[in-house]
Design a protein around this motif. Structure first.
Motif, short mmCIF file in Angstrom:
data_model
loop_
_atom_site.label_atom_id
_atom_site.label_comp_id
_atom_site.label_asym_id
_atom_site.label_seq_id
_atom_site.Cartn_x
_atom_site.Cartn_y
_atom_site.Cartn_z
N ARG B 84 64.44 31.03 73.47
CA ARG B 84 66.45 31.10 73.66
C ARG B 84 66.28 30.28 72.38
N ASP B 85 67.36 30.21 71.98
CA ASP B 85 67.97 28.77 71.22
C ASP B 85 67.83 27.61 72.18
N ILE B 86 68.08 26.59 71.23
CA ILE B 86 68.01 25.50 73.20
C ILE B 86 69.79 25.03 72.48
N PHE B 87 70.43 24.28 73.19
CA PHE B 87 71.33 24.12 72.79
C PHE B 87 71.74 22.43 73.92
N VAL B 148 65.44 15.02 73.61
CA VAL B 148 64.92 16.19 74.43
C VAL B 148 64.72 17.29 74.49
N ALA B 149 66.13 17.17 73.13
CA ALA B 149 65.99 18.08 71.64
C ALA B 149 64.54 18.08 70.72
N VAL B 150 64.19 16.74 71.27
CA VAL B 150 62.76 16.60 70.31
C VAL B 150 61.71 17.66 70.68
N GLY B 151 61.67 17.68 72.04
CA GLY B 151 60.94 17.44 72.63
C GLY B 151 61.01 18.96 72.34
N ALA B 152 61.87 19.91 72.74
CA ALA B 152 61.97 21.05 72.65
C ALA B 152 61.71 21.90 71.33
N ALA B 153 62.07 21.28 70.68
CA ALA B 153 62.19 21.71 69.27
C ALA B 153 60.54 21.70 69.20
N LEU B 154 60.47 20.38 69.65
CA LEU B 154 57.86 20.22 69.72
C LEU B 154 57.81 21.15 70.13
N GLY B 155 57.30 21.56 71.41
CA GLY B 155 57.18 22.44 72.42
C GLY B 155 57.91 23.87 71.76
N SER B 156 58.45 24.36 71.21
CA SER B 156 58.46 25.57 70.80
C SER B 156 57.76 26.01 69.96
N ARG B 157 57.55 24.71 68.91
CA ARG B 157 56.58 24.81 67.88
C ARG B 157 54.82 25.13 67.98
N ILE B 158 54.89 23.94 69.92
CA ILE B 158 53.67 24.40 69.70
C ILE B 158 52.71 25.69 70.58
N GLY B 160 54.22 28.13 69.43
CA GLY B 160 53.74 28.96 68.23
C GLY B 160 55.43 29.96 67.76
N ALA B 161 56.04 29.76 68.43
CA ALA B 161 57.74 30.23 68.08
C ALA B 161 58.95 29.33 68.12
N PRO B 162 59.05 28.45 66.88
CA PRO B 162 59.48 28.12 67.02
C PRO B 162 61.19 28.17 67.07
N ALA B 163 61.42 27.91 67.95
CA ALA B 163 63.04 28.01 68.28
C ALA B 163 64.03 26.69 67.18
#
Lengths: 319, 293
Positions: B84-87, B148-158, B160-163
């Motif tokens: 999902r997108d993270i807000f 936290v948003a930076v972590g979520a953006a990085l985590g989804s990239r790690i 393999g599916a950048p949200a």
């Protein structure tokens, strides 16, 4: 027991680094996050093996813990590693709001805790971590006493991820538990049985407590030693049993006594029925440490076998 | 934890589909009407609670409306769906605006809004992710959402599916050092899936930002930190929609949205005392009337 203590002491960070790599090789959710502490957190080999899963945010601890919470929010298991004082002090509000209150499964690794950075002084000592973090509901506090427990603590953090703070010791300690040992969440580990007094010790103090128990056994005093590998959740049952089965409790921690392990134990003992309450001694820091090596400081604060023997004899004889 | 309102989720799906059909200017009008409906909810919530942060709620209502009706790929039926997108609403004191928006999408029943800040309500004065579906992380202390948003953006990239990750902060909140730590990371890591939206209403709790600890030139500071900066009118729906377009430079995006604290009600707009003032019964009537369209 004594054969274990005779084994050469080791730095728990070595076991930490090896186990983290082992776990990460089977589980791609594992990510390491650090604050320019790739070397001091022993993450060099991890970075070589998993370059995309090592996040070094630089010298920015608030961001480091927030990033950890964000990684957990999308389903990863972040091991956030930094020297204990900077992790728990600088980023305390992030640990409170982003990890504990938000219940994000971040594994906070307080590296080189207690007075491991001896001569570097109180700014670099992590002796307030128990006091600060005990006040946060929903955060486990784990204090492995040797290399084997360090490995087990990491395995458990991955098997059942939850918000957790683990002290990863740097000051070398001998093994105090068998490799096959299991850790039960929220339970102390029985390190030695005894009937006259109980010592409840955490981390570096467990081997000192076992030494003290051996000395006291020679003097005809039988001492139970409980390894407080979990400080939160707290093993209230083991504390009540110690008060019931033995005549005194002495606690020992490489931490400030204001709100630490001893204070936690005392709060349980104080609420026991009057007939079951026992006298206590609480060993730990009551002031910022002076200059000295870790060993010097442990001796200075009586956090050694001699100090523990003295405390047990005093409390058994004096109260 | 509150439960979804299936009826409301259906309405939300219908509304989103209808909005998508409209041409941009008609959609802007429809979004405006939807935002004012949210503002009316906020007025009632704060009036009933006798507490709240109406000024900041009103300055972010328009962006929340655009995000949840046009931009974000979220699922009220499965709020923790993988991918999902993270807000994240970093300015957690504007919880009322977030709650009204989430309820209108069916994350929980709009009936719950009446419990806002009441004893034992899940709708605390600051949003808690353990109580309210659609809330990704508990906020309240300022300067927490962006890391936290930076972590979520990085985590989804790690993974393999950048949200897409969107975080809304206040402007006064940019005085917190943790935000600048996080901006350095966002830029260093090249998180082009991250959007920071700054609600630049120029007021903080006690006074104007520029009188307190000046932020200007905020756009230049953000650019110097390595972000793709977009300065917009934060109450212009067409600009809002366009601002959430993808990064064109590979850098994380920062939207500096010039907004009006208290937007939508004349006697509340741009007045520092309305940071957390509560409208009287008479003022509630006047506000609802102004927000009728």
């Amino acid at each position: 027991m004594s054969t274990l203590l005779d084994t050469a002491p080791v730095d728990n960070r070595v076991a930490f680094a090896e186990e983290l790599i082992e776990l990460a090789s089977h589980d791609d959710r594992i990510v390491a996050v650090c604050n320019d502490s790739v070397g001091s957190s022993n993450l060099v080999a991890f970075r070589e093996r998993f370059p995309d899963r090592l996040v070094n945010v630089g010298i920015a601890e608030q961001n480091m813990v927030g990033v950890g919470a964000g990684l957990a929010a999308v389903g990863l298991i972040p091991f956030v590693c930094a020297a204990g004082p900077f992790l728990t002090g600088r980023a305390l509000e992030q640990i409170k709001a982003d990890v504990a209150y938000s219940q994000q499964n971040v594994i906070l690794c307080g590296m080189s805790p207690g007075m491991a950075y001896g001569e570097l002084g109180p700014t670099h000592h992590s002796v307030e971590d128990f006091s600060w973090l005990r006040a946060l509901p929903g955060l486990d506090i784990v204090v492995p006493a040797d290399a084997a427990q360090t490995r087990i603590a990491l395995r458990q953090a991955v098997a059942e991820p939850r918000p957790t703070y683990i002290r990863i010791g740097r000051h070398k300690v001998p093994p105090v538990s068998p490799e096959t040992n299991v850790l039960e969440r929220g339970r102390f580990a029985l390190a030695r049985e005894g009937s006259d007094a109980t010592i409840i010790a955490a981390g570096t103090e467990v081997s000192k407590a076992l030494e003290a128990a051996e000395i006291l056994a020679g003097r005809g005093v039988s001492v139970r030693v409980l390894n407080a590998v979990y400080i939160a959740p707290l093993d209230q049952q083991a504390i009540a049993a110690a008060a019931r089965d033995t005549r005194a409790i002495v606690t020992a921690e490489e931490a400030n006594v204001a709100g630490g392990l001893g204070a936690a134990v005392a709060a349980v003992v104080a609420e026991l029925p009057k007939s079951q309450r026992v006298p206590m001694r609480i060993l730990g820091l009551r002031d910022f440490a002076p200059t000295g090596s870790t060993d010097f400081l442990l001796d200075h604060f009586g956090l050694n076998a001699a100090g523990l023997v003295r405390a047990v004899e005093e409390v058994l004889n004096g109260d | 934890m509150l439960l979804e309102s299936t009826e409301q989720v259906s309405r939300w799906h219908e509304r989103r589909a209808a909005f998508a059909e409209l041409d941009p200017s008609m959609r802007a009008e429809a979004l405006q009407r939807q935002a004012n409906s949210i503002r009316r909810d906020i007025v009632r919530m704060i009036s009933a609670a006798g507490q709240g942060h109406i000024g900041g709620d009103f300055s972010v209502t328009d962006v929340l409306t655009v995000l949840f009706n046009v931009v974000l790929d979220v699922d009220p039926h499965e709020p923790r769906r993988d991918g999902r997108d993270i807000f994240i609403l970093s300015k957690g004191h504007c919880a009322a605006a977030l709650y009204a928006t989430l309820a209108s999408a069916g994350f929980f029943s709009p009936n719950e809004l009446a419990t806002f800040m009441k004893p034992l309500s899940d709708l605390n004065g600051h949003p808690a992710n353990t109580k309210v579906p659609g809330v990704e992380t508990s906020t309240g202390p300022l300067g927490h959402g962006l890391p936290v948003a930076v972590g979520a953006a990085l985590g989804s990239r790690i993974k393999g599916a950048p949200a897409r990750v969107v975080v809304v902060t206040g402007d006064g909140e940019m005085q917190e050092g943790s935000n600048w730590e996080a901006l350095m990371s966002a830029s260093h890591l090249g998180l082009d899936n991250l959007t920071l939206f700054i609600d630049r209403n120029r007021l903080q709790q006690g006074a104007r930002t520029e009188e307190t600890n000046a932020l200007d030139p905020l756009d230049e500071k953000l650019a110097a930190f390595g972000l793709e900066v977009r300065v917009i009118d934060g109450h212009d729906f067409r600009q809002l929609e366009a601002a959430f377009g993808p990064s064109t430079t590979g850098k994380p995006v920062a939207i500096v949205a010039n907004t009006i604290k208290g937007k939508g009600v004349s006697f509340i707009e741009d007045r520092v005392e309305w940071h957390h003032k509560v409208p009287s019964t008479e003022q509630v009537e006047m506000a609802l009337e102004e927000l009728a369209q």
